[in-house]
Design an enzyme around this catalytic site. Structure first.
Site, PDB file in Angstrom:
ATOM      1  N   GLU A  94     -59.231  -8.741  65.709  1.00  0.00           N
ATOM      2  CA  GLU A  94     -58.906  -9.991  65.554  1.00  0.00           C
ATOM      3  C   GLU A  94     -57.641 -10.457  66.363  1.00  0.00           C
ATOM      4  O   GLU A  94     -56.726  -9.738  66.557  1.00  0.00           O
ATOM      5  CB  GLU A  94     -58.817 -10.305  64.173  1.00  0.00           C
ATOM      6  CG  GLU A  94     -60.171 -10.164  63.326  1.00  0.00           C
ATOM      7  CD  GLU A  94     -60.021 -10.225  61.995  1.00  0.00           C
ATOM      8  OE1 GLU A  94     -60.814 -10.603  61.155  1.00  0.00           O
ATOM      9  OE2 GLU A  94     -58.994  -9.508  61.450  1.00  0.00           O
ATOM     10  N   CYS A 107     -51.472 -14.829  68.126  1.00  0.00           N
ATOM     11  CA  CYS A 107     -51.139 -13.581  67.605  1.00  0.00           C
ATOM     12  C   CYS A 107     -52.174 -12.481  68.089  1.00  0.00           C
ATOM     13  O   CYS A 107     -53.234 -12.689  67.708  1.00  0.00           O
ATOM     14  CB  CYS A 107     -50.954 -13.653  66.150  1.00  0.00           C
ATOM     15  SG  CYS A 107     -50.754 -12.265  65.345  1.00  0.00           S
ATOM     16  N   CYS A 114     -54.806   0.734  62.432  1.00  0.00           N
ATOM     17  CA  CYS A 114     -53.423   1.134  62.579  1.00  0.00           C
ATOM     18  C   CYS A 114     -53.405   2.467  61.681  1.00  0.00           C
ATOM     19  O   CYS A 114     -54.168   2.642  60.543  1.00  0.00           O
ATOM     20  CB  CYS A 114     -52.687   0.112  61.992  1.00  0.00           C
ATOM     21  SG  CYS A 114     -50.720   0.681  61.921  1.00  0.00           S
ATOM     22  N   CYS A 118     -49.424   1.069  55.822  1.00  0.00           N
ATOM     23  CA  CYS A 118     -48.255   0.417  55.014  1.00  0.00           C
ATOM     24  C   CYS A 118     -49.090  -0.075  53.632  1.00  0.00           C
ATOM     25  O   CYS A 118     -50.240  -0.807  53.792  1.00  0.00           O
ATOM     26  CB  CYS A 118     -47.934  -0.726  55.581  1.00  0.00           C
ATOM     27  SG  CYS A 118     -46.863  -0.262  57.035  1.00  0.00           S
ATOM     28  N   CYS A 121     -50.907  -3.843  53.645  1.00  0.00           N
ATOM     29  CA  CYS A 121     -51.414  -4.240  54.676  1.00  0.00           C
ATOM     30  C   CYS A 121     -52.741  -4.266  54.752  1.00  0.00           C
ATOM     31  O   CYS A 121     -53.166  -2.835  54.585  1.00  0.00           O
ATOM     32  CB  CYS A 121     -50.698  -3.687  56.065  1.00  0.00           C
ATOM     33  SG  CYS A 121     -51.409  -4.348  57.512  1.00  0.00           S
ATOM     34  N   SER A 193     -43.509  -7.119  67.383  1.00  0.00           N
ATOM     35  CA  SER A 193     -43.189  -6.491  66.091  1.00  0.00           C
ATOM     36  C   SER A 193     -43.448  -5.153  65.943  1.00  0.00           C
ATOM     37  O   SER A 193     -44.578  -4.671  66.163  1.00  0.00           O
ATOM     38  CB  SER A 193     -44.087  -7.382  65.016  1.00  0.00           C
ATOM     39  OG  SER A 193     -43.583  -6.755  63.839  1.00  0.00           O
ATOM     40  N   LEU A 217     -38.967  -4.718  58.355  1.00  0.00           N
ATOM     41  CA  LEU A 217     -37.847  -4.003  57.494  1.00  0.00           C
ATOM     42  C   LEU A 217     -38.594  -3.805  55.966  1.00  0.00           C
ATOM     43  O   LEU A 217     -38.613  -2.623  55.683  1.00  0.00           O
ATOM     44  CB  LEU A 217     -36.520  -4.602  57.767  1.00  0.00           C
ATOM     45  CG  LEU A 217     -35.560  -4.008  56.996  1.00  0.00           C
ATOM     46  CD1 LEU A 217     -35.298  -2.618  57.607  1.00  0.00           C
ATOM     47  CD2 LEU A 217     -34.232  -4.607  57.000  1.00  0.00           C
ATOM     48  N   HIS A 218     -38.706  -4.937  55.431  1.00  0.00           N
ATOM     49  CA  HIS A 218     -39.096  -4.758  54.085  1.00  0.00           C
ATOM     50  C   HIS A 218     -38.493  -4.111  52.989  1.00  0.00           C
ATOM     51  O   HIS A 218     -38.713  -4.494  51.854  1.00  0.00           O
ATOM     52  CB  HIS A 218     -40.865  -4.300  54.027  1.00  0.00           C
ATOM     53  CG  HIS A 218     -41.480  -5.013  55.085  1.00  0.00           C
ATOM     54  ND1 HIS A 218     -41.358  -6.279  55.366  1.00  0.00           N
ATOM     55  CD2 HIS A 218     -42.519  -4.671  55.902  1.00  0.00           C
ATOM     56  CE1 HIS A 218     -42.294  -6.653  56.568  1.00  0.00           C
ATOM     57  NE2 HIS A 218     -43.051  -5.727  56.705  1.00  0.00           N
ATOM     58  N   ASN A 292     -48.364 -12.186  51.500  1.00  0.00           N
ATOM     59  CA  ASN A 292     -49.946 -12.716  51.467  1.00  0.00           C
ATOM     60  C   ASN A 292     -50.893 -11.806  50.481  1.00  0.00           C
ATOM     61  O   ASN A 292     -50.793 -10.630  50.912  1.00  0.00           O
ATOM     62  CB  ASN A 292     -50.697 -12.772  52.868  1.00  0.00           C
ATOM     63  CG  ASN A 292     -49.874 -13.904  53.605  1.00  0.00           C
ATOM     64  OD1 ASN A 292     -49.468 -14.791  52.976  1.00  0.00           O
ATOM     65  ND2 ASN A 292     -49.465 -13.426  54.842  1.00  0.00           N
ATOM     66  N   CYS A 335     -50.520 -12.606  58.190  1.00  0.00           N
ATOM     67  CA  CYS A 335     -50.017 -11.696  58.588  1.00  0.00           C
ATOM     68  C   CYS A 335     -50.337 -10.720  57.459  1.00  0.00           C
ATOM     69  O   CYS A 335     -50.637 -11.137  56.268  1.00  0.00           O
ATOM     70  CB  CYS A 335     -48.428 -11.540  58.452  1.00  0.00           C
ATOM     71  SG  CYS A 335     -47.555 -12.578  59.744  1.00  0.00           S
TER      72      CYS A 335
HETATM   73  N1  SAH Z   1     -47.337  -3.014  62.995  1.00  0.00           N
HETATM   74  C1  SAH Z   1     -46.428  -4.011  63.491  1.00  0.00           C
HETATM   75  C2  SAH Z   1     -46.965  -5.198  63.968  1.00  0.00           C
HETATM   76  C3  SAH Z   1     -48.384  -5.701  63.273  1.00  0.00           C
HETATM   77  S1  SAH Z   1     -48.044  -6.143  61.514  1.00  0.00           S
HETATM   78  C4  SAH Z   1     -45.505  -4.246  62.171  1.00  0.00           C
HETATM   79  O1  SAH Z   1     -45.774  -3.745  61.053  1.00  0.00           O
HETATM   80  O2  SAH Z   1     -44.431  -4.793  62.677  1.00  0.00           O
HETATM   81  C5  SAH Z   1     -47.533  -7.848  61.470  1.00  0.00           C
HETATM   82  C6  SAH Z   1     -46.738  -8.501  60.551  1.00  0.00           C
HETATM   83  O3  SAH Z   1     -47.464  -8.518  59.380  1.00  0.00           O
HETATM   84  C7  SAH Z   1     -45.528  -7.233  60.039  1.00  0.00           C
HETATM   85  O4  SAH Z   1     -44.201  -7.857  59.837  1.00  0.00           O
HETATM   86  C8  SAH Z   1     -46.080  -6.867  58.729  1.00  0.00           C
HETATM   87  O5  SAH Z   1     -45.065  -6.356  58.047  1.00  0.00           O
HETATM   88  C9  SAH Z   1     -46.570  -8.215  58.233  1.00  0.00           C
HETATM   89  N2  SAH Z   1     -47.547  -7.819  57.030  1.00  0.00           N
HETATM   90  C10 SAH Z   1     -48.371  -6.975  56.824  1.00  0.00           C
HETATM   91  N3  SAH Z   1     -49.074  -7.147  55.576  1.00  0.00           N
HETATM   92  C11 SAH Z   1     -48.542  -8.398  54.913  1.00  0.00           C
HETATM   93  C12 SAH Z   1     -48.961  -9.142  53.912  1.00  0.00           C
HETATM   94  N4  SAH Z   1     -49.739  -8.457  53.030  1.00  0.00           N
HETATM   95  N5  SAH Z   1     -48.352 -10.382  53.631  1.00  0.00           N
HETATM   96  C13 SAH Z   1     -47.398 -10.820  54.642  1.00  0.00           C
HETATM   97  N6  SAH Z   1     -47.144 -10.208  55.857  1.00  0.00           N
HETATM   98  C14 SAH Z   1     -47.859  -8.829  56.114  1.00  0.00           C
HETATM   99 FE1  SF4 Z   2     -49.677  -0.911  60.635  1.00  0.00          FE
HETATM  100 FE2  SF4 Z   2     -47.858  -3.050  60.698  1.00  0.00          FE
HETATM  101 FE3  SF4 Z   2     -50.022  -3.060  58.986  1.00  0.00          FE
HETATM  102 FE4  SF4 Z   2     -47.948  -1.301  58.592  1.00  0.00          FE
HETATM  103  S1  SF4 Z   2     -47.907  -3.736  58.621  1.00  0.00           S
HETATM  104  S2  SF4 Z   2     -50.007  -0.883  58.435  1.00  0.00           S
HETATM  105  S3  SF4 Z   2     -47.535  -0.846  60.765  1.00  0.00           S
HETATM  106  S4  SF4 Z   2     -50.224  -2.933  61.127  1.00  0.00           S
END
Ligand code: SAH
Ligand code: SF4
Length: 343
Positions: A94, A107, A114, A118, A121, A193, A217-218, A292, A335
């Site tokens: 996407e 984006c 991936c 995480c 995500c 990112s 960072l989170h 989100n 995101c």
């Molecule tokens: N893998 C890389 C780039 C893609 S993720 C990374 O993690 O940086 C893109 C962004 O979406 C990252 O900052 C990620 O932490 C954020 N993201 C992932 N899940 C999310 C969610 N449920 N709500 C908001 N942002 C989220």
């Molecule tokens: Fe992969 Fe980024 Fe999603 Fe983490 S936040 S699972 S590194 S896409």
């Protein structure tokens, strides 16, 4: 054998030179054709207007020029457009277009899926399929431009995948996005990112273009970060901190730290203190992002008051901080909501 089955994107520059000389064309035609294919990311031979009509016809009867298929397209109430592109091997990714008052941002994804898993995500939850090639990354930008009818002013590599686990292709794509004869997007408007893959950060620090860097960072507490982002456990926070100081020292650029606000997980006072410690007196900009909703995670976004308290405390410690609004939530384009789907 029917030569039409040759996919032109699979040819090397030398192969293309060979065809040009076989057809009695001057060598510079190879360069022109290469630019159309790999910089301008043409969708068809017909677009290649600086080549003669007879050469374009010959190319068309000899080669295929395959592009991903636009498998679906959705439009959010805030104008965000999400496209699902499907490649000949069945993989689909996407990409998203986001209109703002003063700019239009794409984006893009760098991997199908991936591997880092995480906890918050949707992409990570679906596992990893494969890396995207540089061409596949750039072509997403072309699709977003075409679908929106607007020239892209900026690109974020924040779609599916971890860009620094597909480092060479990602950097090659960023260079094409920046190339004046290709997409011509200013380096400062191209941001990558990462979840904190240290070799990638070190590599970006050595690149002459002024590309932007965002760090997911989170949490600045190791235990919490390990739970949220198990895939990057091996890159511990003190090493991430060092890598970021080396990056800012080398580039004089301010990285963005993405900090998802997750209720009861990383929004406590202890987490806030750790975050301030990580950021204070360094060059950075913190983006606080209300989580989100993603169905599998069981996490909820922090309360508005908590987010405002974080922002106030960070600012009081001299850390530049903004609260980021999410786009395209109603179509799962925000995101972390990008899934891997087969068509
Ligand atoms: N893998 C890389 C780039 C893609 S993720 C990374 O993690 O940086 C893109 C962004 O979406 C990252 O900052 C990620 O932490 C954020 N993201 C992932 N899940 C999310 C969610 N449920 N709500 C908001 N942002 C989220
Ligand atoms: Fe992969 Fe980024 Fe999603 Fe983490 S936040 S699972 S590194 S896409």
């Amino acid at each position: 054998m029917n030569n039409k089955q040759i996919e032109i994107m699979s040819l090397s520059y030398e192969d293309i030179l060979g065809y040009m000389s076989m057809w009695g064309e001057p060598d510079y035609r190879a360069k022109q054709l290469w630019d159309w294919l790999h910089s301008r990311q043409a969708f068809s031979f017909a677009e290649m207007t600086n080549l003669s009509k007879s050469l374009r016809d010959k190319l068309d009867t000899t080669f295929t020029l395959s592009s991903p298929i636009l498998a679906s397209e959705e439009l959010s109430s805030d104008g965000t457009q999400k496209m699902l592109l499907s490649y000949p091997d069945g993989v689909s990714v996407e990409c998203v277009g986001m209109p703002y008052k003063d700019r239009y941002t794409a984006c893009l994804s760098t991997q199908a899926g991936c591997s880092l898993g995480c906890a918050f995500c949707a992409t990570g939850n679906g596992g990893f399929t494969r890396n995207l090639t540089a061409d596949e990354i750039v072509k997403q930008a072309k699709y977003v431009e075409r679908a929106s009818g607007v020239r892209l002013s900026s690109v974020v590599l924040m779609g599916q995948g971890e860009p620094f686990l597909n480092l060479e292709n990602t950097l090659a794509a960023m260079k094409v996005l920046n190339d004046p004869s290709a997409l011509n997007i200013g380096a400062r408007h191209i941001t990558v990112s990462t979840s904190g893959i240290l070799p990638g950060i070190a590599r970006l620090a050595r690149i002459k273009e002024q590309f932007g860097l965002a760090i997911s960072l989170h949490s600045a507490v190791q235990e919490t970060r390990n739970m949220l982002m198990p895939g990057v456990k091996k890159y511990a926070l003190p090493h991430l901190y060092e890598a970021l100081q080396a990056y800012t020292e080398a580039t004089k650029r301010r990285p963005t730290y993405e900090y998802l606000m997750i209720n009861g997980v990383n929004d406590t006072n202890a987490e806030l203190d750790a975050l301030i410690d990580f950021c204070a007196n360094t060059l950075c900009h913190v983006n606080l992002i209300p989580l989100n909703p993603v169905s599998h995670s069981g996490f909820a976004p922090s309360k508005g008051d908590t987010i405002r308290r974080f922002q106030k405390a960070l600012k009081a410690s001299g850390v530049e901080t903004t609260v980021r609004r999410s786009r395209g939530k109603d179509i799962d384009a925000a995101c972390g909501q990008l899934h891997q789907r087969s068509c």
